[in-house]
Design a protein around this motif. Structure first.
Motif, PDB file in Angstrom:
ATOM      1  N   PRO A 100      16.206  69.828  39.045  1.00  0.00           N
ATOM      2  CA  PRO A 100      16.455  69.792  37.598  1.00  0.00           C
ATOM      3  C   PRO A 100      16.274  71.176  36.983  1.00  0.00           C
ATOM      4  CG  PRO A 100      14.291  68.868  38.100  1.00  0.00           C
ATOM      5  CD  PRO A 100      14.967  69.122  39.415  1.00  0.00           C
ATOM      6  N   GLY A 102      16.684  73.142  33.120  1.00  0.00           N
ATOM      7  CA  GLY A 102      16.984  73.048  31.699  1.00  0.00           C
ATOM      8  C   GLY A 102      17.989  74.095  31.256  1.00  0.00           C
ATOM      9  N   SER A 129      17.955  67.452  33.983  1.00  0.00           N
ATOM     10  CA  SER A 129      16.707  67.935  33.390  1.00  0.00           C
ATOM     11  C   SER A 129      16.395  67.279  32.046  1.00  0.00           C
ATOM     12  CB  SER A 129      16.808  69.455  33.186  1.00  0.00           C
ATOM     13  OG  SER A 129      15.828  69.890  32.279  1.00  0.00           O
ATOM     14  N   GLN A 149      15.100  63.597  35.360  1.00  0.00           N
ATOM     15  CA  GLN A 149      13.751  64.183  35.324  1.00  0.00           C
ATOM     16  C   GLN A 149      13.228  64.153  33.899  1.00  0.00           C
ATOM     17  OE1 GLN A 149      13.450  67.895  34.102  1.00  0.00           O
ATOM     18  NE2 GLN A 149      11.322  67.286  33.735  1.00  0.00           N
ATOM     19  N   TYR A 151      10.323  64.961  31.028  1.00  0.00           N
ATOM     20  CA  TYR A 151       9.095  65.602  30.572  1.00  0.00           C
ATOM     21  C   TYR A 151       8.450  64.571  29.666  1.00  0.00           C
ATOM     22  CZ  TYR A 151      10.162  70.318  32.271  1.00  0.00           C
ATOM     23  OH  TYR A 151      10.388  71.411  33.050  1.00  0.00           O
ATOM     24  N   THR A 177       7.978  65.301  35.938  1.00  0.00           N
ATOM     25  CA  THR A 177       7.482  66.649  36.232  1.00  0.00           C
ATOM     26  C   THR A 177       6.051  66.771  35.736  1.00  0.00           C
ATOM     27  OG1 THR A 177       9.652  67.670  36.277  1.00  0.00           O
ATOM     28  CG2 THR A 177       7.813  69.111  35.732  1.00  0.00           C
ATOM     29  N   LYS A 276       7.101  65.252  40.553  1.00  0.00           N
ATOM     30  CA  LYS A 276       7.473  66.633  40.926  1.00  0.00           C
ATOM     31  C   LYS A 276       6.430  67.612  40.409  1.00  0.00           C
ATOM     32  CE  LYS A 276      11.147  70.033  40.030  1.00  0.00           C
ATOM     33  NZ  LYS A 276      10.625  70.947  39.019  1.00  0.00           N
ATOM     34  N   HIS A 300       7.479  74.958  40.933  1.00  0.00           N
ATOM     35  CA  HIS A 300       8.455  75.186  39.866  1.00  0.00           C
ATOM     36  C   HIS A 300       9.226  76.483  40.125  1.00  0.00           C
ATOM     37  CE1 HIS A 300       8.812  72.907  35.942  1.00  0.00           C
ATOM     38  NE2 HIS A 300       9.673  73.877  35.686  1.00  0.00           N
ATOM     39  N   ASP A 330      10.513  71.676  46.902  1.00  0.00           N
ATOM     40  CA  ASP A 330      11.430  72.723  46.433  1.00  0.00           C
ATOM     41  C   ASP A 330      10.648  74.011  46.276  1.00  0.00           C
ATOM     42  OD1 ASP A 330      10.253  73.046  43.862  1.00  0.00           O
ATOM     43  OD2 ASP A 330      11.729  71.767  42.876  1.00  0.00           O
ATOM     44  N   GLY A 332      12.100  78.104  46.580  1.00  0.00           N
ATOM     45  CA  GLY A 332      12.434  79.130  47.567  1.00  0.00           C
ATOM     46  C   GLY A 332      13.367  78.699  48.676  1.00  0.00           C
ATOM     47  N   ARG A 334      16.541  78.540  50.463  1.00  0.00           N
ATOM     48  CA  ARG A 334      17.787  79.298  50.329  1.00  0.00           C
ATOM     49  C   ARG A 334      18.697  79.173  51.540  1.00  0.00           C
ATOM     50  NH1 ARG A 334      15.989  78.988  46.166  1.00  0.00           N
ATOM     51  NH2 ARG A 334      15.489  80.567  44.617  1.00  0.00           N
ATOM     52  N   GLY A 353      17.040  75.152  43.409  1.00  0.00           N
ATOM     53  CA  GLY A 353      17.237  75.398  41.986  1.00  0.00           C
ATOM     54  C   GLY A 353      18.191  76.539  41.704  1.00  0.00           C
ATOM     55  N   ARG A 354      17.638  77.740  41.480  1.00  0.00           N
ATOM     56  CA  ARG A 354      18.396  78.879  40.952  1.00  0.00           C
ATOM     57  C   ARG A 354      19.788  79.100  41.560  1.00  0.00           C
ATOM     58  NH1 ARG A 354      13.069  80.363  41.251  1.00  0.00           N
ATOM     59  NH2 ARG A 354      12.055  81.222  39.402  1.00  0.00           N
TER      60      ARG A 354
HETATM   61  C1  LIG Z   1      16.570  77.918  34.948  1.00  0.00           C
HETATM   62  C2  LIG Z   1      15.603  76.905  35.452  1.00  0.00           C
HETATM   63  C3  LIG Z   1      15.256  75.834  34.647  1.00  0.00           C
HETATM   64  C4  LIG Z   1      14.379  74.868  35.122  1.00  0.00           C
HETATM   65  N1  LIG Z   1      14.115  73.770  34.344  1.00  0.00           N
HETATM   66  C5  LIG Z   1      13.376  72.762  34.860  1.00  0.00           C
HETATM   67  C6  LIG Z   1      13.246  71.544  34.144  1.00  0.00           C
HETATM   68  O1  LIG Z   1      13.787  71.373  33.070  1.00  0.00           O
HETATM   69  N2  LIG Z   1      12.475  70.575  34.713  1.00  0.00           N
HETATM   70  C7  LIG Z   1      11.856  70.734  35.929  1.00  0.00           C
HETATM   71  O2  LIG Z   1      11.179  69.822  36.395  1.00  0.00           O
HETATM   72  N3  LIG Z   1      11.995  71.874  36.630  1.00  0.00           N
HETATM   73  C8  LIG Z   1      12.750  72.878  36.137  1.00  0.00           C
HETATM   74  N4  LIG Z   1      12.928  74.010  36.874  1.00  0.00           N
HETATM   75  C9  LIG Z   1      12.329  74.120  38.202  1.00  0.00           C
HETATM   76  C10 LIG Z   1      13.281  73.589  39.268  1.00  0.00           C
HETATM   77  O3  LIG Z   1      13.451  72.204  39.147  1.00  0.00           O
HETATM   78  C11 LIG Z   1      12.755  73.868  40.683  1.00  0.00           C
HETATM   79  O4  LIG Z   1      11.439  73.392  40.785  1.00  0.00           O
HETATM   80  C12 LIG Z   1      12.798  75.344  41.062  1.00  0.00           C
HETATM   81  O5  LIG Z   1      13.920  75.976  40.511  1.00  0.00           O
HETATM   82  C13 LIG Z   1      12.853  75.468  42.564  1.00  0.00           C
HETATM   83  O6  LIG Z   1      12.774  76.780  42.951  1.00  0.00           O
HETATM   84  P1  LIG Z   1      14.051  77.682  43.354  1.00  0.00           P
HETATM   85  O7  LIG Z   1      14.713  78.066  42.072  1.00  0.00           O
HETATM   86  O8  LIG Z   1      13.394  78.830  44.035  1.00  0.00           O
HETATM   87  O9  LIG Z   1      14.939  76.871  44.254  1.00  0.00           O
HETATM   88  C14 LIG Z   1      13.803  75.002  36.410  1.00  0.00           C
HETATM   89  C15 LIG Z   1      14.151  76.081  37.206  1.00  0.00           C
HETATM   90  C16 LIG Z   1      15.049  77.022  36.746  1.00  0.00           C
HETATM   91  C17 LIG Z   1      15.430  78.160  37.651  1.00  0.00           C
END
Ligand SMILES: Cc1cc2nc3c(=O)[nH]c(=O)nc-3n(C[C@H](O)[C@H](O)[C@H](O)COP(=O)(O)O)c2cc1C
Length: 404
Positions: A100, A102, A129, A149, A151, A177, A276, A300, A330, A332, A334, A353-354
């Motif tokens: 997820p 945002g 998200s 997901q 909040y 979360t 999470k 996160h 989650d 890292g 890749r 994520g990213r």
């Molecule tokens: C831009 C962005 C926004 C995020 N927003 C949320 C969110 O709204 N809710 C949530 O549970 N995690 C959020 N996360 C965390 C991701 O769900 C996830 O835990 C994390 O990106 C994993 O790491 P990675 O980016 O290295 O893969 C966000 C991450 C990013 C990069």
């Protein structure tokens, strides 16, 4: 070339299909990042790319994968192998999903919908998200198998009303979360000029003007067709617009959430509950006692508590305490090799994520599809090189912890 037979991928050859011209330089998930850096205004790029404070957890997430090495078997007939995996009784085409995130409608036009469509086509889960700018109902229409997901806010009434909204939209898996009791110290975002609420500064205007593809195809297109984006999924009713000074309210008051709230959700939610943001193995036990069906170990992506431990480092302990409920992870992830290492240590599934945010920014649904294909191909190729035909064959003998 591969063809899908049921859920089984039958490899005919390991040749890659020709890549669309725009993806010729995107050969791994990491390759999306540089393209996104050029495409996005620096403030919005920072929101996605940067981590909290010193970035220690962010770096540790990658280091933790590198501390393990794979131990391949040889002379195994791997021509018939499958990346499919079953989770909560449903079979997915690959052992990873989209985490997820945002505000994805700021990085890509209707970003969450692009991700939802790509995930549906590729048969992987996508988690919508609670801080999304697209209503959860709209995403569910594009992808009825998406997870939501939440909040959770601190008030029982608003939690119950939100559960009803999510259930009515058709969601069956709820992700709670847990690692955002307060907002993180994202000083890197502040340095880059990104704030929530988004402030229309001269620097942001300049970045918009010097990134015309983003300005026209994402920002102006959104504004003209849908108006100013609002937080859509924080509460049962629509939240504040992203430019509003009182937007903080839409991010929720989570400071006094406790296990009692999780037990209450359990009583009122008949679908699956996934927690999470768990890192301490003791919390795995408490989450199970509160009735969750699965856990995502996560820091996160290094965006909350800087120096929080990398999920890979607590994975074996968490799995040992989980009594068989799915432990996912989650932060890292890749590479296909990362996914295999996590699965070998007992993870049931992983999330990314990213890279998918960057992929959507650069090329919308096609970009996300390409990202999913890349990671799936790495997993399949690495399975072959590991002498594994089913992901369930991976176990603790498939990896070794190395001290460097
Ligand atoms: C831009 C962005 C926004 C995020 N927003 C949320 C969110 O709204 N809710 C949530 O549970 N995690 C959020 N996360 C965390 C991701 O769900 C996830 O835990 C994390 O990106 C994993 O790491 P990675 O980016 O290295 O893969 C966000 C991450 C990013 C990069």
């Amino acid at each position: 070339m591969s063809q899908i037979v049921g859920v089984q991928v039958v490899e005919q050859a390991d040749a890659r299909p020709p890549l669309a011209a725009r993806f010729r330089r995107v050969l791994s998930l990491d390759d999306f990042q540089e393209a996104a850096r050029k495409h996005l205004p620096s403030q919005i790029y920072s929101y996605v790319a940067d981590a909290a404070e010193t970035g220690s957890s962010f770096r540790s997430n990658r280091a933790a994968f590198e501390e393990y090495e794979l131990v391949p078997r040889v002379m195994v007939d791997i021509m018939r192998r499958s990346t499919a995996i079953t989770l909560f009784g449903r079979t997915w085409a690959a052992p990873f999903g989209i985490a997820p995130m945002g505000l994805q409608a700021l990085t890509a036009y209707r970003g969450d919908l692009q991700m939802a469509r790509a995930a549906r086509r590729e048969n992987i889960p996508m988690v919508v998200s609670g801080s999304s700018l697209i209503a959860l109902e709209e995403v569910a229409k594009e992808n009825p198998d998406a997870w939501f997901q939440a909040y959770l806010s601190g008030s029982d009434d608003s939690i119950l009303a939100m559960l009803e909204r999510v259930r009515s939209a058709g969601y069956r898996t709820l992700v709670i979360t847990a690692d955002t009791a307060v907002g993180a110290n994202r000083e890197n975002n502040v340095r880059a000029g990104f704030t929530i609420p988004v402030r229309p500064t001269p620097a942001l205007a300049w970045q918009g003007l010097t990134h015309p593809r983003w300005l026209i195809n994402t920002f102006l297109r959104t504004l003209i067709r849908h108006g100013l984006p609002h937080f859509e999924n924080s509460y049962v009713t629509r939240g504040a617009p992203i430019l509003s000074a009182n937007v903080e309210r839409s991010l929720g008051d989570r400071g006094h959430l406790s296990w009692r709230h999780v037990r209450m959700v359990r009583e009122h939610w008949s679908g699956h509950i996934v927690m999470k943001g768990v890192l301490d193995p003791r919390d795995v036990g408490l989450a199970i006692d509160a009735g969750v069906d699965g856990i995502i170990l996560s820091n996160h992506g290094g965006r909350q508590l800087d120096t929080a431990i990398a999920p890979m480092r607590v994975l074996p302990e968490a799995v040992a305490l989980a009594g068989g409920i799915p432990i996912m992870l989650d932060s890292g992830v890749r590479r296909g090799s990362d996914v295999l290492k996590a699965l070998a240590l007992g993870a049931s599934f992983v999330f990314v994520g990213r890279p998918f945010s960057f992929a959507a920014a650069v090329a919308g649904e096609a970009g996300v599809l390409h990202g999913i294909e890349l990671l799936k191909a790495e997993i399949s190729r690495n399975m072959a090189l590991m002498g594994v035909t089913q992901l369930t064959e991976l176990d603790s003998d498939s990896v070794r912890l190395v001290c460097r």
